[in-house]
Design an enzyme around this catalytic site. Structure first.
Site, PDB file in Angstrom:
ATOM      1  N   LYS A 120       0.777  -0.852  -0.098  1.00  0.00           N
ATOM      2  CA  LYS A 120      -0.114  -0.220   0.112  1.00  0.00           C
ATOM      3  C   LYS A 120       0.903   0.928   0.294  1.00  0.00           C
ATOM      4  O   LYS A 120       0.600   2.475  -0.433  1.00  0.00           O
ATOM      5  CB  LYS A 120      -1.056   0.073   1.269  1.00  0.00           C
ATOM      6  CG  LYS A 120      -1.581  -0.966   1.028  1.00  0.00           C
ATOM      7  CD  LYS A 120      -2.841  -0.880   1.978  1.00  0.00           C
ATOM      8  CE  LYS A 120      -4.200  -2.155   1.533  1.00  0.00           C
ATOM      9  NZ  LYS A 120      -4.098  -3.701   1.603  1.00  0.00           N
TER      10      LYS A 120
HETATM   11  C1  PLP Z   1      -4.378  -4.566   1.028  1.00  0.00           C
HETATM   12  C2  PLP Z   1      -3.521  -5.537   0.979  1.00  0.00           C
HETATM   13  C3  PLP Z   1      -4.413  -6.910   0.305  1.00  0.00           C
HETATM   14  C4  PLP Z   1      -5.783  -6.570  -0.893  1.00  0.00           C
HETATM   15  O1  PLP Z   1      -4.921  -5.434  -1.307  1.00  0.00           O
HETATM   16  P1  PLP Z   1      -6.500  -4.928  -2.352  1.00  0.00           P
HETATM   17  O2  PLP Z   1      -5.952  -4.040  -2.846  1.00  0.00           O
HETATM   18  O3  PLP Z   1      -7.048  -4.620  -1.588  1.00  0.00           O
HETATM   19  O4  PLP Z   1      -7.100  -6.233  -3.120  1.00  0.00           O
HETATM   20  C5  PLP Z   1      -2.803  -7.743  -0.288  1.00  0.00           C
HETATM   21  N1  PLP Z   1      -2.219  -8.228   1.009  1.00  0.00           N
HETATM   22  C6  PLP Z   1      -1.841  -7.441   1.896  1.00  0.00           C
HETATM   23  C7  PLP Z   1      -0.504  -7.284   2.406  1.00  0.00           C
HETATM   24  C8  PLP Z   1      -2.660  -5.899   1.387  1.00  0.00           C
HETATM   25  O5  PLP Z   1      -2.486  -5.236   2.405  1.00  0.00           O
END
Ligand code: PLP
Length: 474
Positions: A120
């Site tokens: 993120k």
């Molecule tokens: C947010 C997240 C996901 C999922 O990603 P999306 O964009 O919501 O599909 C997968 N792995 C981790 C570690 C995350 O923080």
């Protein structure tokens, strides 16, 4: 470039106009009016670009209302080896998203080298700088209110810390996060970051955020904003690393590759879909879910049935019952028919789910989507196997993606598995799988012993509102 809503009843807007908002006024999600098309020749010309150059090449197609020199400066400030410094020994942090080859044709794309050790940060760090830029331009300010069970909140706080015009009020469930997660957030001493630990569960935090956002007078008066995963700028920033990874693994530009993506809210893999729609030669986009398998069911059957309950799993950042970005891809699959989206989502809103018609489902397949599920036992087994075979430690989410990705490997097509977090974030699960602790990146060894700054509050909307009012002008 103008942006339209998937529900078709909102005026067109520019990139900066939709930057600070969430949903379109009609309840839909914003998408570009059309996807910029990258020809094979242009694609070839991008091959030698470093991350920043590539980010500019991609994002300048979308953020057409930001002057080129400003956009370049924002990107250059964001994607640096200092910000994305948590690479492994032997890797070049200048790559920003290094690709690790496990064996010929099988690769990991490292997306978790930012400050909070999860993917993120790739988009959120850019968002922080874009927010500061846009707010300064309009002499404006924003109070971001959010709820987190861990990953999103910390990524938002590290992106917004010290940013002029931005205050962050982040609710988290008191005593429910891991000591590491708590330390990551609560040790931030920046005066524009407010951590609020609510005596309740994550859902209570989310309900408070909804209640405050539904109070339109309060929302307008105190300039309440959000940074959730439907934010278009976040999706657009994620498109960049699909291109970067592609160039890192193909022999010839034009060759096809496949990506396996650990998925929850469908934001990450939606960026992959858009990269493909722009012309990146992608064969399969593999949607990997955990026990919360609403997406896996959809890609296998064409039926989308959001769950009434979310299971708590050992890949917690994928614990969702409804995938908020999913509507964007379905909008494309139904030929961008906003009326059809209104019909389908009125069913979702009534808790019914829907069955996609055959023509639209064929489109979804044409886009290259396939899927699979991975449960706790798979996760543990995968972490052990990959550690033994390749000496690489995966976190639980990445393990889900790897497990499902391997089910779709095929000769002659490189498989790129997205690493969405570092194992250091999920120590307990790593101990369960491997009987040892993961290594922590430099500087985080003693993070739990740093002084913490957090307000503990009752599960009460008015208490939170009063806190925001008291600090909104600080
Ligand atoms: C947010 C997240 C996901 C999922 O990603 P999306 O964009 O919501 O599909 C997968 N792995 C981790 C570690 C995350 O923080």
């Amino acid at each position: 470039m103008q942006y339209i809503s998937t529900r078709g009843a909102s005026p067109k807007q520019s990139f900066l106009q939709i930057l600070l908002g969430g949903l379109a006024p009609d309840g839909g999600l914003y998408l570009p009016e059309s996807y910029p098309q990258i020809s094979l020749d242009e694609l070839k010309s991008w091959q030698q670009y470093n991350y920043r150059e590539l980010a500019f090449a991609v994002l300048s197609k979308f953020a057409t209302d930001i002057p080129a020199e400003d956009l370049r400066a924002i990107i250059d400030k964001t994607y640096t080896a200092d910000v994305y410094c948590n690479t492994r020994p032997g890797e070049n942090a200048e790559d920003i998203t290094p690709v690790r080859t496990l064996e010929p044709g099988l690769h990991m794309l490292a997306l978790s080298n930012g400050p909070t050790l999860a993917f993120k940060d790739m988009a959120m760090q850019l968002l922080g700088n874009l927010f500061e830029y846009a707010l300064a331009k309009n002499h404006d300010s924003i109070n971001i209110l959010g709820a987190t069970s861990g990953d999103t909140g910390s990524a938002a706080e590290y992106a917004m810390r010290g940013k002029r015009g931005v205050r962050v009020f982040m609710l988290s469930p008191h005593g429910k996060m891991s000591p590491f997660q708590r330390a990551q957030m609560y040790s931030l001493q920046d005066p524009n970051i407010y951590n609020i630990a609510v005596r309740g569960a994550f859902d209570d935090c989310q309900d408070i955020v909804k209640a405050v956002s539904n109070d339109l007078t309060f929302k307008a008066q105190y300039k309440i904003g959000a940074v959730n995963s439907i934010n278009w700028a976040r999706v657009s920033a994620q498109i960049v690393y699909y291109f970067k990874a592609y160039f890192a693994v193909v022999k010839n530009v034009g060759d096809q590759v496949s990506f396996s993506v650990p998925s929850g809210n469908f934001g990450n893999v939606c960026a992959g879909h858009i990269a493909r729609m722009m012309g990146l030669p992608i064969k399969h986009l593999i949607v990997a879910t955990n026990e919360n398998d609403v997406l896996d069911e959809f890609f296998k059957t064409g039926r989308y049935a959001p769950r009434a309950q979310t299971l708590h799993t050992s890949s917690p950042s994928m614990d969702i019952s409804k995938a908020s970005n999913f509507e964007r891809m379905i909008f494309d699959a139904v030929g961008r028919d906003a009326g059809e989206i209104q019909k389908l989502w009125s069913k979702v809103d009534q808790g019914q789910g829907f069955e996609l018609n055959a023509a639209a489902f064929a489109k979804v397949k044409e886009y290259g989507f396939v899927s699979g599920e991975s449960g706790h036992a798979d996760r543990m087994k995968t972490i052990r196997e990959v550690y033994e075979r390749y000496g690489q430690m995966l976190d639980t989410h990445t393990a889900d993606g790897y497990k499902v990705g391997c089910e779709y490997r095929e000769a002659g097509i490189s498989m790129i598995c997205l690493e969405t977090a570092l194992p250091a974030k999920f120590e307990e699960s790593i101990r369960e799988a491997l009987g040892r602790n993961p290594e922590r990146p430099k500087g985080l060894d003693n993070i739990e012993s740093l002084p913490q700054r957090v307000e503990v509050m009752n599960n009460d909307v008015n208490t939170v509102k009063q806190f925001v009012v008291a600090h909104a002008q600080d």
